[in-house]
Scaffold this motif. Structure first.
Motif, short mmCIF file in Angstrom:
data_model
loop_
_atom_site.label_atom_id
_atom_site.label_comp_id
_atom_site.label_asym_id
_atom_site.label_seq_id
_atom_site.Cartn_x
_atom_site.Cartn_y
_atom_site.Cartn_z
N SER A 20 0.82 -1.21 0.00
CA SER A 20 0.00 0.00 0.00
C SER A 20 0.86 1.26 0.00
O SER A 20 1.99 1.27 0.52
CB SER A 20 -0.92 0.02 1.21
N ASN A 21 0.31 2.32 -0.56
CA ASN A 21 1.01 3.61 -0.55
C ASN A 21 1.25 4.09 0.87
O ASN A 21 2.30 4.67 1.16
CB ASN A 21 0.19 4.65 -1.32
N PHE A 22 0.28 3.87 1.75
CA PHE A 22 0.42 4.29 3.14
C PHE A 22 1.61 3.59 3.80
O PHE A 22 2.45 4.23 4.45
CB PHE A 22 -0.86 3.99 3.92
N GLN A 23 1.69 2.28 3.61
CA GLN A 23 2.79 1.51 4.20
C GLN A 23 4.13 1.97 3.65
O GLN A 23 5.11 2.15 4.40
CB GLN A 23 2.60 0.02 3.90
N LEU A 24 4.20 2.18 2.32
CA LEU A 24 5.45 2.61 1.71
C LEU A 24 5.84 4.01 2.16
O LEU A 24 7.01 4.28 2.46
CB LEU A 24 5.31 2.56 0.18
N GLU A 25 4.85 4.89 2.23
CA GLU A 25 5.14 6.27 2.65
C GLU A 25 5.67 6.32 4.07
O GLU A 25 6.60 7.08 4.38
CB GLU A 25 3.89 7.13 2.51
N GLU A 26 5.10 5.50 4.94
CA GLU A 26 5.56 5.46 6.33
C GLU A 26 7.04 5.05 6.40
O GLU A 26 7.79 5.54 7.24
CB GLU A 26 4.71 4.47 7.13
N THR A 27 7.45 4.14 5.50
CA THR A 27 8.85 3.69 5.48
C THR A 27 9.76 4.78 4.94
O THR A 27 10.81 5.09 5.54
CB THR A 27 8.99 2.44 4.60
N LEU A 28 9.37 5.38 3.82
CA LEU A 28 10.26 6.30 3.12
C LEU A 28 10.37 7.68 3.78
O LEU A 28 11.38 8.36 3.60
CB LEU A 28 9.79 6.47 1.67
#
Length: 341
Positions: A20-28
């Motif tokens: 998910s975009n949310f999961q990826l954004e939280e990482t990056l």
């Protein structure tokens, strides 16, 4: 996981369509996130333009440092323009071969570009243009292209028997060299792909012959696992993994079933499963669990990984050269000339 495995996971998460975009954004967006290793490994795997395009499609480019964003944007633009020229080159070659009734199909990156599977053709980095030609027509195709501007060749310094393609054909007026294949794999494994079926089942897109996604992915996977030694080293290739996902071959039950018949197919799927959610539906058997544990061990400890990799490389090099010395008189003469000169 070790640092390299974490970097690989970040690359996979960016390329994936199931993270998910949310999961990826939280990482990056984490202040501690380090982009440098991702750029280094992304460059090695030839997926930097794909990384940029996926972040753009996900509306996450704002997470990139400004200098890195500008660099990736420039790199992607260069690759987009190059691929536009490559597609024109592919269509011209296709027209020439069709006019002379030469049975053929384009392979790998050239076929993927022609298929239109990418939202942005800048995603895929392409080297040579690979073409499978009906075995009885390979020399005719070679001579035809040679007489139509591809009059420079690049081959071996010695005679190579049973090689899967002829010498590379190069034109000073075109971007990419051409490799005309009579086989897709080496002699030992050539029976794994039925060439007649590849040619017979091809489709034509905008005048360009390309394989079905089954054969396109099967060739790419076996080429990586066997020719480029992916199975031997137990390492992933993110360019090929992304290609497989883009054409939905991860969901092709026939392809997965056929890959599961061989150790090198199982190891590809297990390592793909290690990083990509797209492959999570594949049931692992005992051999695949062993592959997963082996890969995890290699990725967790850099000294072990470096030692094993260098040891395997040295062993493979020595065995390959010894085999050539014992079976190829042309290679033996080549070595003696080099030694005594």
């Amino acid at each position: 996981m070790g640092k390299l495995a974490i970097t690989y996971q970040h690359i996979a998460d960016i390329l994936s369509f199931e993270v998910s975009n949310f999961q990826l954004e939280e990482t990056l967006k984490n202040p501690a996130f380090n982009w440098d290793p991702l750029v280094v490994e992304g460059s090695k795997h030839l997926v930097l333009p794909a990384i940029y395009c996926r972040l753009k499609a996900r509306n996450l480019l704002h997470l990139l440092p400004t200098d890195l964003k500008n660099y990736l944007e420039e790199l992607t633009t260069i690759n987009r323009n190059r691929n536009k020229a490559l597609l024109s080159q592919v269509r011209a070659i296709s027209k020439l071969l069709n006019e002379h009734h030469i049975e053929h199909v384009f392979l790998k990156g050239a076929a993927l570009l022609a298929s239109g599977c990418y939202q942005d053709n800048a995603e895929r980095m392409v080297g040579d243009i690979d073409i499978l030609v009906q075995e009885t027509q390979v020399h005719e195709a070679f001579n035809l292209l040679n007489s139509n501007g591809y009059n420079n060749t690049s081959g071996f310094d010695y005679e190579v028997k049973h090689f899967r393609h002829l010498d590379r054909l190069i034109s000073k007026h075109e971007l990419a060299a051409i490799e005309i294949h009579s086989q897709l794999l080496d002699k030992k494994h050539k029976s794994l792909i039925d060439l007649k079926s590849v040619l017979k089942s091809k489709s034509i897109i905008d005048g360009v012959a390309i394989p079905t996604t089954y054969y396109l992915s099967l060739h790419q996977i076996f080429n990586w696992q066997l020719i480029d030694k992916g199975h031997y080293y137990k390492f992933p290739n993110f360019k090929i993994l992304y290609d497989v996902i883009k054409v939905n071959s991860d969901k092709d039950e026939a392809l997965v079933s056929d890959l599961m018949r061989f150790k090198y197919g199982k190891s590809f799927l297990e390592i793909a499963k290690f990083y990509f959610k797209e492959f999570s539906h594949i049931q692992s058997n005992s051999y695949m669990i062993y592959i997963s544990l082996s890969h995890k061990t290699l990725m967790s400890c850099k000294p072990i990984r470096v030692f094993v990799r260098k040891g395997k490389y040295a062993l493979n090099f020595l065995l390959k050269r010894l085999h050539l010395l014992l079976t190829n008189t042309s290679y033996t003469r080549h070595i003696f000339k080099k030694v005594f000169n």
